[in-house]
Design a protein around this motif. Sequence first.
Motif, PDB file in Angstrom:
ATOM      1  N   LEU A  19      34.068  32.844  45.790  1.00 51.77           N
ATOM      2  CA  LEU A  19      34.364  33.114  44.490  1.00 51.77           C
ATOM      3  C   LEU A  19      35.821  33.843  44.595  1.00 51.77           C
ATOM      4  N   PRO A  20      36.672  33.564  43.766  1.00 55.06           N
ATOM      5  CA  PRO A  20      37.839  34.286  43.428  1.00 55.06           C
ATOM      6  C   PRO A  20      37.729  35.731  43.434  1.00 55.06           C
ATOM      7  N   HIS A  21      38.524  36.642  44.027  1.00 59.39           N
ATOM      8  CA  HIS A  21      38.649  37.900  43.804  1.00 59.39           C
ATOM      9  C   HIS A  21      39.327  38.521  43.028  1.00 59.39           C
ATOM     10  N   ARG A  22      39.363  39.697  42.553  1.00 61.52           N
ATOM     11  CA  ARG A  22      40.310  40.184  41.752  1.00 61.52           C
ATOM     12  C   ARG A  22      41.168  41.296  42.029  1.00 61.52           C
ATOM     13  N   SER A  23      42.529  41.310  41.906  1.00 63.22           N
ATOM     14  CA  SER A  23      43.346  42.419  42.477  1.00 63.22           C
ATOM     15  C   SER A  23      43.340  43.563  41.563  1.00 63.22           C
ATOM     16  N   SER A  86      35.290  40.309  41.445  1.00 67.57           N
ATOM     17  CA  SER A  86      35.660  39.954  40.421  1.00 67.57           C
ATOM     18  C   SER A  86      34.640  39.972  39.106  1.00 67.57           C
ATOM     19  N   PRO A  87      34.699  39.910  37.803  1.00 64.30           N
ATOM     20  CA  PRO A  87      33.644  40.249  36.948  1.00 64.30           C
ATOM     21  C   PRO A  87      32.773  38.795  37.059  1.00 64.30           C
ATOM     22  N   ALA A  88      33.419  37.619  37.370  1.00 61.50           N
ATOM     23  CA  ALA A  88      32.686  36.378  37.467  1.00 61.50           C
ATOM     24  C   ALA A  88      31.676  36.445  38.460  1.00 61.50           C
ATOM     25  N   VAL A  89      31.889  37.108  39.697  1.00 65.67           N
ATOM     26  CA  VAL A  89      30.996  37.204  40.604  1.00 65.67           C
ATOM     27  C   VAL A  89      29.890  38.164  40.292  1.00 65.67           C
ATOM     28  N   VAL A  90      30.281  39.349  39.485  1.00 72.56           N
ATOM     29  CA  VAL A  90      29.127  40.182  38.821  1.00 72.56           C
ATOM     30  C   VAL A  90      28.134  39.422  38.186  1.00 72.56           C
ATOM     31  N   ARG A  91      28.823  38.648  37.153  1.00 78.65           N
ATOM     32  CA  ARG A  91      28.001  37.728  36.224  1.00 78.65           C
ATOM     33  C   ARG A  91      27.070  36.721  36.979  1.00 78.65           C
ATOM     34  N   ILE A  92      27.583  36.072  37.880  1.00 80.03           N
ATOM     35  CA  ILE A  92      26.926  35.032  38.559  1.00 80.03           C
ATOM     36  C   ILE A  92      25.796  35.539  39.422  1.00 80.03           C
ATOM     37  N   THR A  93      26.184  36.818  40.260  1.00 79.54           N
ATOM     38  CA  THR A  93      24.973  37.424  40.905  1.00 79.54           C
ATOM     39  C   THR A  93      24.081  38.181  40.050  1.00 79.54           C
ATOM     40  N   GLY A  94      24.141  38.417  38.862  1.00 70.99           N
ATOM     41  CA  GLY A  94      23.186  38.963  37.877  1.00 70.99           C
ATOM     42  C   GLY A  94      22.193  37.585  37.538  1.00 70.99           C
ATOM     43  N   ALA A 121      28.066  36.487  53.435  1.00 72.38           N
ATOM     44  CA  ALA A 121      28.781  35.524  53.244  1.00 72.38           C
ATOM     45  C   ALA A 121      29.984  36.246  52.582  1.00 72.38           C
ATOM     46  N   TYR A 122      29.551  36.482  51.326  1.00 71.74           N
ATOM     47  CA  TYR A 122      30.481  36.859  50.351  1.00 71.74           C
ATOM     48  C   TYR A 122      31.354  38.351  50.640  1.00 71.74           C
ATOM     49  N   VAL A 123      30.833  39.414  51.209  1.00 72.40           N
ATOM     50  CA  VAL A 123      31.367  40.644  51.572  1.00 72.40           C
ATOM     51  C   VAL A 123      32.333  40.352  52.644  1.00 72.40           C
ATOM     52  N   PHE A 124      31.993  39.388  53.864  1.00 77.46           N
ATOM     53  CA  PHE A 124      32.871  39.346  55.028  1.00 77.46           C
ATOM     54  C   PHE A 124      33.977  38.338  54.561  1.00 77.46           C
ATOM     55  N   ALA A 433      43.678  34.268  39.512  1.00 82.14           N
ATOM     56  CA  ALA A 433      42.527  33.732  40.138  1.00 82.14           C
ATOM     57  C   ALA A 433      41.326  33.386  39.588  1.00 82.14           C
ATOM     58  N   PRO A 434      40.870  34.839  39.106  1.00 83.45           N
ATOM     59  CA  PRO A 434      39.357  34.631  38.461  1.00 83.45           C
ATOM     60  C   PRO A 434      39.184  33.622  37.326  1.00 83.45           C
ATOM     61  N   GLU A 435      40.394  33.287  36.738  1.00 82.77           N
ATOM     62  CA  GLU A 435      40.381  32.447  35.583  1.00 82.77           C
ATOM     63  C   GLU A 435      40.148  31.099  35.928  1.00 82.77           C
ATOM     64  N   ARG A 436      40.260  30.533  37.158  1.00 82.43           N
ATOM     65  CA  ARG A 436      40.327  29.211  37.817  1.00 82.43           C
ATOM     66  C   ARG A 436      39.026  28.914  37.668  1.00 82.43           C
ATOM     67  N   LEU A 437      37.935  29.987  37.799  1.00 80.22           N
ATOM     68  CA  LEU A 437      36.485  29.670  38.030  1.00 80.22           C
ATOM     69  C   LEU A 437      35.933  28.932  36.678  1.00 80.22           C
TER      70      LEU A 437
END
Length: 453
Positions: A19-23, A86-94, A121-124, A433-437
């Motif tokens: 998933l994209p990451h946030r700067s 990114s917030p998208a990762v947090v939401r999907i993880t939740g 996988a995600y953190v590395f 990048a996060p918006e492309r999700l």
Amino acid sequence: MRHASDTGIAMSATAHAHLPHRSVAGAPALSRVDGVSWLVVAGAIFNLVLCFINTRHVITVRSSEIVLCELVIIFLAFIEVRNTISPAVVRITGVMICFEIGAKLINPRLDMKILHDLAIAYVFYQLGTRSTLRSGERTMWVMMAMIMFVGFFELLFTNLFGTIFDVWTYYVNKGVISSSTVNYSNTNLFISGNRGAAASRTFFQSIFGSHRVSSLFLEPDSLGNFSAIGFAWCLSTNLGSRLRHAFLFFLSALCFVLADSRFASGCALGMILLRMTPLYRSRFVVFAMPVTVMMGLMLQGANHEMPGILPSIIGDNFSGRLLFSGRLLDYWNLSQWFAMAPSQVYTADTGYAYIINNLGLPLTLFLLALFTLHPARTEAAVSMKAMISLYFSTSLCIGASVFTIKTAALLWFLYGTTNSVVAPSEPEAREKAPERLKSFRFNRLMPTAEHIA
């Protein structure tokens, strides 16, 4: 072999990892681990260190100590990348955690550690995106040097290696091998560290005998996985001189020869063939490979049904393992496919069943789609993504060893380094990048300019 204490998950892990990451404003462009990532190396060697400690009777190492060490490594990696989530990762993880908890209430045998496997996988991967391509290359070389040193020490001085690293007892203590299991090899190696009797060695039997080298991974399956990762990296990148690059190819091939890994040799050949065609650029191919292979397994299982008999490994060879995987998937009802009921047979020896029975088919396909649709910033990332898809597609047929942190940390770190380059002329690329999700158009499964650049 069952991957037991090693953790991991296959395509779903791969998907979540990308998933994209946030700067973050003011955050450094590169991580403090730019160079050789000590966390990646730690993930590969901590079992060897614990085995030494257990052999010297400093402490008795059991599964709890191994899990604790692994969690510490993951936590340190998370601390390193926490500002890139990114917030998208947090939401999907939740949403995933809520689903897993709900499914656990219905299916008590659902294995919640699959979330832990996804986290690896995600953190590395994120750790790799905060590093550089040359850092990935250096990490690969350092790992290769360590593997060759320990591997040849094990091969040439097997008895001495056994007195320093009592691998058999180590795996008995952590519950992978039963204390009543007969050690036919009469060595201190892992149970799969020897091909004897009818199960003769595939590569150079006259030179290596029946010994399968494990090196610092302690089990030959992981050394075979490392070999496949080495081929994926070499086919996707081209750093340094041609001679240096060719030598890394040679060493990667030497790894599957030492481990006598039939899977790794076949996977490496498949990667070479795929890289020689334009198909590796297609997102549709990346998505379709694991799905197609799984459907093929099911068809094979349907053609060999044995009504009233639970699926089992009839022949402990490549064809026997494939048939077991196919028969198990064909044997399931809808409740097993949606993770609402436990599998009638254990799933550790077939990766596809392990993933789907713990995540459910819809969530598995969703995470695979995220992996497929995640933007590739470089040509190396486009190739590496296709190689990863092939790697998981083939390995999941016969087991789940690809999910162990010993090799999974390296795999996702390397893929992250291929995706870490943002051109200076594109200052808004990080922020957008996060918006492309949010864009899930089906035509994005086909080759795009991004994949042809």
